[in-house]
Design a protein around this motif. Structure first.
Motif, PDB file in Angstrom:
ATOM      1  N   PRO A   1      46.482 -48.571  21.277  1.00  0.00           N
ATOM      2  CA  PRO A   1      46.223 -47.998  19.951  1.00  0.00           C
ATOM      3  C   PRO A   1      46.444 -46.490  19.880  1.00  0.00           C
ATOM      4  N   LYS A   2      46.353 -45.793  21.016  1.00  0.00           N
ATOM      5  CA  LYS A   2      46.579 -44.347  21.032  1.00  0.00           C
ATOM      6  C   LYS A   2      48.044 -43.980  21.198  1.00  0.00           C
ATOM      7  N   GLY A   3      48.908 -44.989  21.299  1.00  0.00           N
ATOM      8  CA  GLY A   3      50.333 -44.725  21.414  1.00  0.00           C
ATOM      9  C   GLY A   3      50.863 -44.610  22.818  1.00  0.00           C
ATOM     10  N   ASN A   4      50.013 -44.842  23.815  1.00  0.00           N
ATOM     11  CA  ASN A   4      50.474 -44.810  25.197  1.00  0.00           C
ATOM     12  C   ASN A   4      51.045 -46.166  25.601  1.00  0.00           C
ATOM     13  N   ILE A   5      51.913 -46.155  26.605  1.00  0.00           N
ATOM     14  CA  ILE A   5      52.520 -47.408  27.071  1.00  0.00           C
ATOM     15  C   ILE A   5      51.474 -48.238  27.808  1.00  0.00           C
ATOM     16  N   ASP A   6      51.330 -49.479  27.396  1.00  0.00           N
ATOM     17  CA  ASP A   6      50.417 -50.413  28.048  1.00  0.00           C
ATOM     18  C   ASP A   6      51.158 -51.252  29.087  1.00  0.00           C
ATOM     19  N   GLN A   7      52.286 -51.793  28.710  1.00  0.00           N
ATOM     20  CA  GLN A   7      53.091 -52.617  29.616  1.00  0.00           C
ATOM     21  C   GLN A   7      54.477 -52.772  29.030  1.00  0.00           C
ATOM     22  N   PHE A   8      55.501 -52.901  29.897  1.00  0.00           N
ATOM     23  CA  PHE A   8      56.827 -53.201  29.370  1.00  0.00           C
ATOM     24  C   PHE A   8      57.368 -54.459  30.012  1.00  0.00           C
ATOM     25  N   TYR A   9      58.133 -55.215  29.203  1.00  0.00           N
ATOM     26  CA  TYR A   9      58.544 -56.572  29.548  1.00  0.00           C
ATOM     27  C   TYR A   9      60.058 -56.727  29.417  1.00  0.00           C
ATOM     28  N   SER A  10      60.593 -57.627  30.220  1.00  0.00           N
ATOM     29  CA  SER A  10      61.999 -58.005  30.115  1.00  0.00           C
ATOM     30  C   SER A  10      62.090 -59.529  30.159  1.00  0.00           C
ATOM     31  N   ASP A  11      62.731 -60.087  29.137  1.00  0.00           N
ATOM     32  CA  ASP A  11      63.002 -61.524  29.094  1.00  0.00           C
ATOM     33  C   ASP A  11      64.393 -61.732  29.716  1.00  0.00           C
ATOM     34  N   LEU A  12      64.426 -62.298  30.932  1.00  0.00           N
ATOM     35  CA  LEU A  12      65.669 -62.420  31.688  1.00  0.00           C
ATOM     36  C   LEU A  12      66.088 -63.879  31.834  1.00  0.00           C
TER      37      LEU A  12
ATOM     38  N   TRP B   1      61.047 -55.156  25.598  1.00  0.00           N
ATOM     39  CA  TRP B   1      60.101 -54.568  24.654  1.00  0.00           C
ATOM     40  C   TRP B   1      58.926 -53.942  25.398  1.00  0.00           C
ATOM     41  N   ILE B   2      58.196 -53.088  24.674  1.00  0.00           N
ATOM     42  CA  ILE B   2      57.062 -52.361  25.235  1.00  0.00           C
ATOM     43  C   ILE B   2      55.834 -52.618  24.378  1.00  0.00           C
ATOM     44  N   ASP B   3      54.715 -52.882  25.037  1.00  0.00           N
ATOM     45  CA  ASP B   3      53.427 -52.943  24.357  1.00  0.00           C
ATOM     46  C   ASP B   3      52.750 -51.579  24.482  1.00  0.00           C
ATOM     47  N   TYR B   4      52.253 -51.077  23.338  1.00  0.00           N
ATOM     48  CA  TYR B   4      51.596 -49.774  23.323  1.00  0.00           C
ATOM     49  C   TYR B   4      50.107 -49.938  23.044  1.00  0.00           C
TER      50      TYR B   4
END
Length: 444
Positions: A230-241, A225-228
């Motif tokens: 408030p302006k819609g830009n990517i903040d961080q992306f995560y992988s649960d492995l 999943w990706i956290d965005y």
């Protein structure tokens, strides 16, 4: 003859100019390995480094591939440079540094006043006392040797050990780098959420890396999943492995993100990229269906979007085009003529061609960069030793000689660095030991 040739070769390796030249070559090719993208496809190099016009007039994809500039750090010539530089350091250590250390550990006395004239700092003291001088030297952490009317003192011998430690640390770094190049590997995987994979897509590998590639365990991507912002830009992306053993049992589970990798049995999984793999939907009351999506180039601003075609009739004679720009759950629906019909959110519905289309979700794919480098602990140890060696090298190796002749005390000394400080120390030494300088003499 062979022994003479061997001696000349070792002397050449130990030459400082040769070592500097090798180091400059290593630095030059390391820079090229940073500037020129490593481990890319042939099409990539053809597109970015064409023959006409060639970069700098000569650097084309053919030159890059022929020389091996597409995998600099694993090329035979780069490893040869590292081995030659390591051999140069070793030869210098045994031919120069160790003899200097051995000579520094030997000590001797001056038995004639005339001998003190050879020292860079020397003085003659009237009514001097050799024992007072010895006590004062010991108080200043000198190791004092005294025999009758003669004295020798030294301190800072660790400063002579420092360069040897520096050479040893650089050898460790080179050994770690070579070992990592020969036994490590780099792989890249793009895995949709919910899928299990083994490391297969290897982009770079050493000749002895086969045993490092995981064969008895695999990794499952539980969720991406990706956290965005408030302006819609990517903040961080995560992988649960989850790491699974041969029988599919979970032995480790971690959530990774940029700068927080998963490490297991010497293999490191970095969060490096992302993609959208598929979209899930239902038609009327059908089971959940899944179609792959394809990355498209947007006509506005070059922004990436993903799209697919969803049939709305069993004979595939009609359908709609679905476009999504990210994983925030927004879907744009277009008819066959390219007209925008509506915009849906996750779990949104619309009527089209007499059926009800329900969009469930977009399935994200995590892009993982996978590395195994057994040489890293050796390299880290080398850098730690290098810092210690550099600090040790700054310690001055100071030597003091003294000779008592009647009521005259001859004092002199030398140091390998910090000459002014050493001169001040000798002056303070004379003062603190209550010795008297002769009226027509001074430290010179």
């Amino acid at each position: 003859m062979q022994q003479i040739w061997r001696h000349q070769f070792v002397s050449l390796l130990a030459n400082l100019k040769v070592a500097i030249a090798l180091l400059l070559l290593i630095a030059l090719f390391s820079i090229s390995g940073t500037v020129i993208e490593q481990g890319q496809t042939l099409d990539f190099y053809k597109e970015n480094y064409p023959e006409h016009p060639a970069l700098f007039g000569f650097l084309s994809f053919k030159v890059i591939l022929a020389i091996g500039l597409n995998h600099v750090y694993g090329s035979w010539w780069f490893l040869t440079l590292l081995i030659l530089f390591g051999s140069s350091l070793t030869a210098c250590t045994f031919n120069r540094q160790l003899p200097i250390l051995k000579a520094s550990k030997r000590w001797f006395y001056y038995t004639k006043p005339q001998s003190f004239a050879k020292l860079p700092l020397a003085t003659e003291i009237s009514n001097g006392n050799l024992q007072q001088l010895a006590d004062c030297l010991k108080a200043r952490n000198y190791h004092v040797f005294q025999e009758g009317d003669r004295l020798y003192g030294r301190k800072g011998l660790i400063g002579r050990v420092g360069p040897i430690i520096v050479h040893a640390s650089m050898l460790l770094i080179l050994i770690g780098s070579i070992w990592g190049s020969l036994t490590g590997f780099i792989a890249q995987e793009m895995v949709p959420s919910g899928n299990t994979f083994q490391v297969n897509n290897i982009t770079e590998a050493g000749i002895w890396s086969a045993s490092r590639v995981p064969k008895d365990w695999s990794v499952r991507v539980n969720r991406f999943w990706i956290d965005y912002t408030p302006k819609g830009n990517i903040d961080q992306f995560y992988s649960d492995l989850s790491v699974l053993d041969r029988d599919g049992h979970e032995v480790d589970r971690q959530t990774i993100h940029v700068n927080k990798p998963l490490k297991y049995k010497g293999v490191t999984f970095y969060q490096a990229n992302w993609d959208i793999a598929a979209v899930r939907f239902t038609l009327n009351n059908s089971p959940i269906l899944q179609l792959p999506v394809r990355k498209l180039e947007s006509t506005t601003g070059g922004r990436q979007v993903w799209g697919t075609w969803i049939p709305t009739k069993p004979d595939l004679s009609a359908g709609i085009t679905l476009i999504t720009p990210d994983l925030q759950g927004t879907f744009l629906i277009y008819d066959e003529a390219g007209n925008l019909l509506t915009t849906l959110r996750t779990n949104g519905q619309m009527e089209v061609n007499g059926i009800t289309l329900t969009l469930k979700e977009a399935i994200g794919s995590t892009g993982l960069q996978i590395k195994a480098d057994p040489g890293i602990p050796i390299v880290y140890a080398g850098f730690g030793l290098l810092m210690a060696g550099v600090i040790m090298s700054y310690v001055s190796h100071s030597q003091v000689w003294a000779l008592q002749v009647g009521d005259r005390l001859y004092l002199g000394g030398k140091t390998n660095r910090a000459q002014v400080s050493f001169e001040s120390e000798l002056i303070d030494l004379v003062t603190d030991s209550n010795l008297h300088l002769h009226t027509d003499c001074a430290i010179s």
